[in-house]
Design a protein around this motif. Structure first.
Motif, short mmCIF file in Angstrom:
data_model
loop_
_atom_site.label_atom_id
_atom_site.label_comp_id
_atom_site.label_asym_id
_atom_site.label_seq_id
_atom_site.Cartn_x
_atom_site.Cartn_y
_atom_site.Cartn_z
N TYR A 180 0.84 -1.19 0.00
CA TYR A 180 0.00 0.00 0.00
C TYR A 180 0.88 1.24 0.00
CZ TYR A 180 0.85 0.16 5.11
OH TYR A 180 1.42 0.23 6.36
N GLY A 181 0.24 2.38 -0.21
CA GLY A 181 0.97 3.64 -0.24
C GLY A 181 1.67 3.83 -1.57
N ARG A 204 4.84 0.60 1.35
CA ARG A 204 4.90 -0.42 2.39
C ARG A 204 4.50 -1.78 1.81
NH1 ARG A 204 7.19 1.49 7.11
NH2 ARG A 204 6.30 -0.39 8.08
N TRP A 206 3.35 -5.77 3.21
CA TRP A 206 2.91 -6.50 4.40
C TRP A 206 2.62 -7.95 4.07
CZ3 TRP A 206 -1.91 -8.69 4.01
CH2 TRP A 206 -2.78 -8.15 3.06
N ASP A 232 4.97 -5.83 8.51
CA ASP A 232 4.76 -4.65 7.66
C ASP A 232 6.09 -3.91 7.56
OD1 ASP A 232 4.00 -2.26 6.45
OD2 ASP A 232 2.16 -2.06 7.61
N GLN A 255 -6.04 -1.51 9.57
CA GLN A 255 -6.24 -0.07 9.70
C GLN A 255 -5.52 0.68 8.58
OE1 GLN A 255 -5.16 1.55 13.51
NE2 GLN A 255 -6.00 3.56 13.07
N ALA A 256 -4.34 0.21 8.20
CA ALA A 256 -3.56 0.88 7.17
C ALA A 256 -4.14 0.66 5.78
CB ALA A 256 -2.11 0.40 7.21
N THR A 257 -4.77 -0.50 5.55
CA THR A 257 -5.22 -0.87 4.21
C THR A 257 -6.72 -0.77 3.99
OG1 THR A 257 -5.44 -3.21 4.83
CG2 THR A 257 -3.29 -2.48 3.97
#
Length: 283
Positions: A180-181, A204, A206, A232, A255-257
């Protein structure tokens, strides 16, 4: 015989007939495609060209959600067991994926050339050595991300080796990996995209591993004591060599994805497993 005895025989007959009629049909074995998504579909991906950034591709070897606009998978899911490991050679036949809908740009084997980033497998080549066909499937470009060489060849290679070591010791592992990112640092410096802007470089990377003793009925055997490893890492040449330093929780990755990982498990089991940071061995 008394009428009570006849009544007893009648009731017994009804119970026996009822039990016979309610027998549970034998469980049908999962297809290989179903095995790869046993823990759930993290983003609710569908094989609908109308959802180009969450497009589901299922294969016997792995399943994935693909983003047309990023030119990479959002996540890839697969199962590693002794059945998948054999003596097939690494095929190295990187190629565009013909399974993508007509009209979509297809990342090619040369799309990463000169970028300073590796063609980083999600589902690893060495996890699919049963046959040449299985191994070849891992070289489709829909299974790749632009990955910093030090990341791909360092901690991620070690984590992949560790996964197969667990299998050699009598375990089986369900794996989901994604990224992601935007913006990573490869051997040629930092970049947000490559291939003339058609492939996004993730910031990132994971992975989540669910580790079980080899057996049957895998989903039912996952409990609150099952080992779950969540990692991650930055997509950077400066990544630390020890993947264990990047252990985190499944909750943090969700939460991040925005994904719902391990969604096929009971809610209580998810809550316990997803909130825990693994502290087990790394080699």
């Amino acid at each position: 015989m008394t009428k009570h005895f006849y009544r007893y025989l009648l009731l017994l007959f009804i119970v026996l007939v009822g039990c016979k009629g309610s027998e549970i049909a034998p469980r049908q074995p999962l297809t290989l495609e179903q095995q790869q998504l046993l823990l759930g579909n993290p983003s609710g991906a569908t094989a609908d060209a109308g959802t180009p950034d969450n497009y589901l591709i299922t294969r016997p070897q792995y399943a994935l959600s693909y983003s047309r606009d990023r030119g990479t998978p959002n996540w890839v899911s697969w199962h590693v067991s002794q059945d998948w490991l054999g003596a097939s050679d690494r095929q190295n036949d990187f190629r565009a994926d013909a399974a993508l809908p007509e009209g979509w740009y297809r990342v090619t084997a040369s799309s990463y050339r000169g970028s300073g980033f590796d063609r980083g497998h999600n589902a690893p080549s060495a996890d699919r050595t049963r046959t040449a066909e299985d191994n070849s499937a891992t070289f489709l470009m829909t299974n790749m991300i632009p990955q910093a060489p030090s990341s791909n060849q360092g901690p991620w290679a070690d984590l992949e080796d560790y996964t197969r070591r667990l299998v050699s010791e009598g375990m089986e592992v369900y794996v989901v990996m994604g990224s992601y990112g935007k913006g990573g640092t490869g051997s040629a410096g930092t970049a947000g995209t490559i291939d003339n802007g058609r492939v996004t470089v993730p910031a990132r990377i994971w992975k989540v591993l669910v580790v079980l003793p080899a057996g049957e009925g895998d989903l039912e055997r996952i409990s609150t004591t099952t080992r779950v490893i969540a990692v991650d890492t930055p997509n950077s040449e400066a990544v630390q060599p020890d993947w264990g330093a990047y252990r985190t929780t499944v909750d943090a990755i969700e939460q991040a994805t925005g994904y719902d990982l391990l969604s096929a498990l009971p809610e209580r089991t998810q809550q316990v497993l997803e909130s825990r940071v693994d502290t087990g061995p790394t080699r």
